[in-house]
Design a protein around this motif. Structure first.
Motif, mmCIF file in Angstrom:
data_model
loop_
_atom_site.group_PDB
_atom_site.id
_atom_site.type_symbol
_atom_site.label_atom_id
_atom_site.label_comp_id
_atom_site.label_asym_id
_atom_site.label_seq_id
_atom_site.Cartn_x
_atom_site.Cartn_y
_atom_site.Cartn_z
ATOM 1 N N ARG B 14 3.845 0.593 -11.298
ATOM 2 C CA ARG B 14 3.781 1.962 -10.811
ATOM 3 C C ARG B 14 3.703 1.942 -9.301
ATOM 4 O O ARG B 14 3.081 1.082 -8.691
ATOM 5 N N SER B 15 4.332 2.940 -8.712
ATOM 6 C CA SER B 15 4.385 2.994 -7.260
ATOM 7 C C SER B 15 3.063 3.502 -6.695
ATOM 8 O O SER B 15 2.288 4.181 -7.362
ATOM 9 N N ALA B 16 2.834 3.158 -5.421
ATOM 10 C CA ALA B 16 1.608 3.614 -4.748
ATOM 11 C C ALA B 16 1.870 4.801 -3.835
ATOM 12 O O ALA B 16 1.039 5.126 -2.991
ATOM 13 N N ILE B 17 3.030 5.447 -4.021
ATOM 14 C CA ILE B 17 3.325 6.627 -3.189
ATOM 15 C C ILE B 17 2.317 7.715 -3.516
ATOM 16 O O ILE B 17 2.081 8.048 -4.680
ATOM 17 N N GLY B 18 1.711 8.266 -2.482
ATOM 18 C CA GLY B 18 0.740 9.328 -2.693
ATOM 19 C C GLY B 18 -0.667 8.836 -2.866
ATOM 20 O O GLY B 18 -1.602 9.637 -2.941
ATOM 21 N N LEU B 19 -0.835 7.510 -2.934
ATOM 22 C CA LEU B 19 -2.166 6.947 -3.096
ATOM 23 C C LEU B 19 -2.728 6.601 -1.718
ATOM 24 O O LEU B 19 -1.976 6.513 -0.741
ATOM 25 N N PRO B 20 -4.021 6.387 -1.643
ATOM 26 C CA PRO B 20 -4.596 6.065 -0.335
ATOM 27 C C PRO B 20 -3.969 4.832 0.288
ATOM 28 O O PRO B 20 -3.450 3.951 -0.405
ATOM 29 N N THR B 21 -4.052 4.786 1.613
ATOM 30 C CA THR B 21 -3.418 3.679 2.345
ATOM 31 C C THR B 21 -3.999 2.339 1.940
ATOM 32 O O THR B 21 -3.313 1.312 1.941
ATOM 33 N N ARG B 22 -5.274 2.346 1.582
ATOM 34 C CA ARG B 22 -5.918 1.085 1.208
ATOM 35 C C ARG B 22 -5.203 0.467 0.003
ATOM 36 O O ARG B 22 -5.024 -0.744 -0.064
ATOM 37 N N THR B 23 -4.811 1.302 -0.953
ATOM 38 C CA THR B 23 -4.169 0.784 -2.169
ATOM 39 C C THR B 23 -2.836 0.147 -1.834
ATOM 40 O O THR B 23 -2.536 -0.965 -2.291
ATOM 41 N N SER B 24 -2.040 0.845 -1.018
ATOM 42 C CA SER B 24 -0.752 0.243 -0.662
ATOM 43 C C SER B 24 -0.964 -0.984 0.208
ATOM 44 O O SER B 24 -0.155 -1.916 0.192
ATOM 45 N N GLY B 25 -2.080 -0.997 0.949
ATOM 46 C CA GLY B 25 -2.395 -2.200 1.724
ATOM 47 C C GLY B 25 -2.655 -3.392 0.819
ATOM 48 O O GLY B 25 -2.246 -4.522 1.116
ATOM 49 N N VAL B 26 -3.350 -3.147 -0.278
ATOM 50 C CA VAL B 26 -3.619 -4.234 -1.229
ATOM 51 C C VAL B 26 -2.318 -4.749 -1.828
ATOM 52 O O VAL B 26 -2.105 -5.961 -1.968
ATOM 53 N N LEU B 27 -1.440 -3.816 -2.174
ATOM 54 C CA LEU B 27 -0.152 -4.239 -2.755
ATOM 55 C C LEU B 27 0.645 -5.048 -1.758
ATOM 56 O O LEU B 27 1.287 -6.045 -2.103
ATOM 57 N N LYS B 28 0.597 -4.624 -0.501
ATOM 58 C CA LYS B 28 1.323 -5.382 0.520
ATOM 59 C C LYS B 28 0.725 -6.770 0.679
ATOM 60 O O LYS B 28 1.445 -7.756 0.827
ATOM 61 N N ALA B 29 -0.612 -6.849 0.584
ATOM 62 C CA ALA B 29 -1.252 -8.163 0.701
ATOM 63 C C ALA B 29 -0.863 -9.057 -0.471
ATOM 64 O O ALA B 29 -0.724 -10.276 -0.320
ATOM 65 N N LEU B 30 -0.688 -8.469 -1.626
ATOM 66 C CA LEU B 30 -0.286 -9.259 -2.789
ATOM 67 C C LEU B 30 1.185 -9.627 -2.746
ATOM 68 O O LEU B 30 1.642 -10.484 -3.501
ATOM 69 N N GLY B 31 1.956 -8.927 -1.907
ATOM 70 C CA GLY B 31 3.384 -9.212 -1.831
ATOM 71 C C GLY B 31 4.221 -8.337 -2.730
ATOM 72 O O GLY B 31 5.402 -8.610 -2.952
ATOM 73 N N LEU B 32 3.638 -7.265 -3.234
ATOM 74 C CA LEU B 32 4.368 -6.383 -4.144
ATOM 75 C C LEU B 32 4.926 -5.220 -3.331
ATOM 76 O O LEU B 32 4.262 -4.217 -3.108
#
Lengths: 323, 95
Positions: B14-32
């Motif tokens: 599921r996409s992180a669009i619309g979710l807090p920046t922290r969540t998309s930051g975690v996904l970026k850290a994981l490489g997703l």
């Protein structure tokens, strides 16, 4: 006719001795149809699982690897005779009827894209097939549906959802206590692939499993197509520019497409008989020595079908998916 | 550091669009970086915490071996669905 050619092929010195239960050959012929006995059904269909819906046939894909070069004819070994899937009732009764009711059609898959074909069709593929010349004969070996006018044989649905089994839990009604319990599904063993694709992923791979089609066993049909040539589209020019920008960039496109012509399509059972005639059996079915039992038994059943006086098969609108 | 024996196989569903920046930051850290992308990370407490932060968006499996990008690409390639039985000009076998 057919029985003569089959008998000649049986007695041909090339082939090793047939199984004992077929000797002498004529003694096995009776007016009582044994077409649906387990010995007369090809091993991939002998024990299809009972829990699948009647329209589905569970396919056991036993090919080792599809990365083998096509020039070295892939050795098709017989299905796992140790634990073959159970055969559904409709398939057991209707497969000989499907085989006898020509002409057949097939949904062949090239690079997982389906093409509905029958003998004599001309196919314009949406891509240019590399490394083939006009006149090459291709053998199409991936099909999901094989049918005739009134009957259709489909492969069992196999694709799991995007989520791995370890993530999903199912509610199971406990037979003993009658209570609903939540069970986590067990992750599949590493190295075991349910779809049996060319490379075995070591574990569940969601984006590969999703949207995939399950295929029929290759020995159930013979589909050959000839490469006719290559066609190209008219030249298209795409102009790329921006507003208030005078520079216009032009991009040319002239794609090429391969044309195939389906020169033959043999349905189930007939494939075995025809292969014996043309001598390509060992290449098509991995029959080296000794030949697999089912090819003989299936030919015997075919001769029995033709020997029967008049068509008196199962009723037309049976469960096995009528058109 | 010793070679990890177990890996998390993480797929973004599921996409992180619309979710807090922290969540998309975690996904970026994981490489997703996009949906349905799959990454392998060793089983450690750090990674487990990251997965827990985005647990509603991902599918996780514990596996023994991490597949490389090349291996995953090979798995994605579909069957050709045909093989060349006879080249033009060749004689038929047996004839």
């Amino acid at each position: 006719m057919l029985s003569r050619n089959v008998k000649r092929a049986l007695l041909d010195s090339r082939w090793p001795l047939p199984p004992t239960f077929l000797l002498p050959w004529a003694a096995t012929l009776t007016t009582v149809s044994h077409a649906t006995e387990a010995s007369n059904i090809p091993p991939p269909l002998v024990n299809a699982s009972q829990h699948v819906s009647p329209e589905r046939l569970e396919r056991r894909h036993d090919q080792t690897s599809s990365n083998t070069s096509p020039a070295a004819a892939p050795t098709l070994q017989p299905a796992n005779t140790s634990t073959p899937p159970a055969l559904s009732e409709s398939v057991r009764t209707l497969l000989p009827v499907l085989a006898a009711q020509g002409p057949h059609y097939i949904t062949a898959h090239l690079y997982d894209r389906p093409y509905l074909l029958t003998a004599g069709d001309t196919v314009r593929l949406p891509f240019h097939m590399k490394n083939v010349e006009p006149g090459d004969v291709l053998r199409l070996n991936r099909a999901s549906v094989l049918g005739s006018r009134e009957y259709t044989l489909k492969a069992a649905a196999a694709t799991p959802a995007l989520k791995s089994p370890s993530m999903s839990s199912s509610l199971v009604l406990d037979d003993t206590t009658g209570s609903l319990e939540s069970h986590s599904m067990v992750m599949p063993e590493p190295g075991v692939s349910s779809s049996g694709s060319r490379i075995m992923p070591p574990h569940f791979v969601p984006h590969i499993a999703a949207g995939k089609v399950s295929y029929l066993d290759e020995r159930l049909f013979v589909c050959r197509a000839v490469v006719m040539g290559v066609e190209s589209e008219p030249l298209r020019v795409k102009e790329k520019t921006k507003r208030r920008q005078r520079k216009i960039k032009k991009v040319k496109s002239k794609h090429r497409y391969t044309i195939l012509r389906v020169k033959e399509l043999r349905g189930p059972v007939c494939a075995a008989a025809q292969a014996m005639h043309t001598g390509l059996a060992h290449k098509d079915y991995g029959i080296s020595s000794p030949p697999s039992h089912w090819s003989y038994a299936v030919r015997v059943s075919l001769s029995q079908i033709f020997a029967m006086p008049g068509p008196s098969y199962a009723p037309k609108n049976f469960v096995m998916s009528t058109s | 550091m010793s070679t990890p024996t177990r890996f998390f196989r993480i797929t973004l569903l599921r996409s992180a669009i619309g979710l807090p920046t922290r969540t998309s930051g975690v996904l970026k850290a994981l490489g997703l970086h996009r949906r349905l992308k799959t990454v392998y990370h060793p089983v450690t407490q750090d990674v487990a915490g990251q997965v827990f932060a985005v647990k509603e968006l991902v599918d996780v499996q514990e596996v023994d071996r991490a597949l490389s990008d090349k291996e995953m690409k090979q798995l994605r390639q579909p069957d050709s669905g045909f093989y060349v039985e006879r080249r033009a000009g060749e004689r038929v076998m047996g004839s």
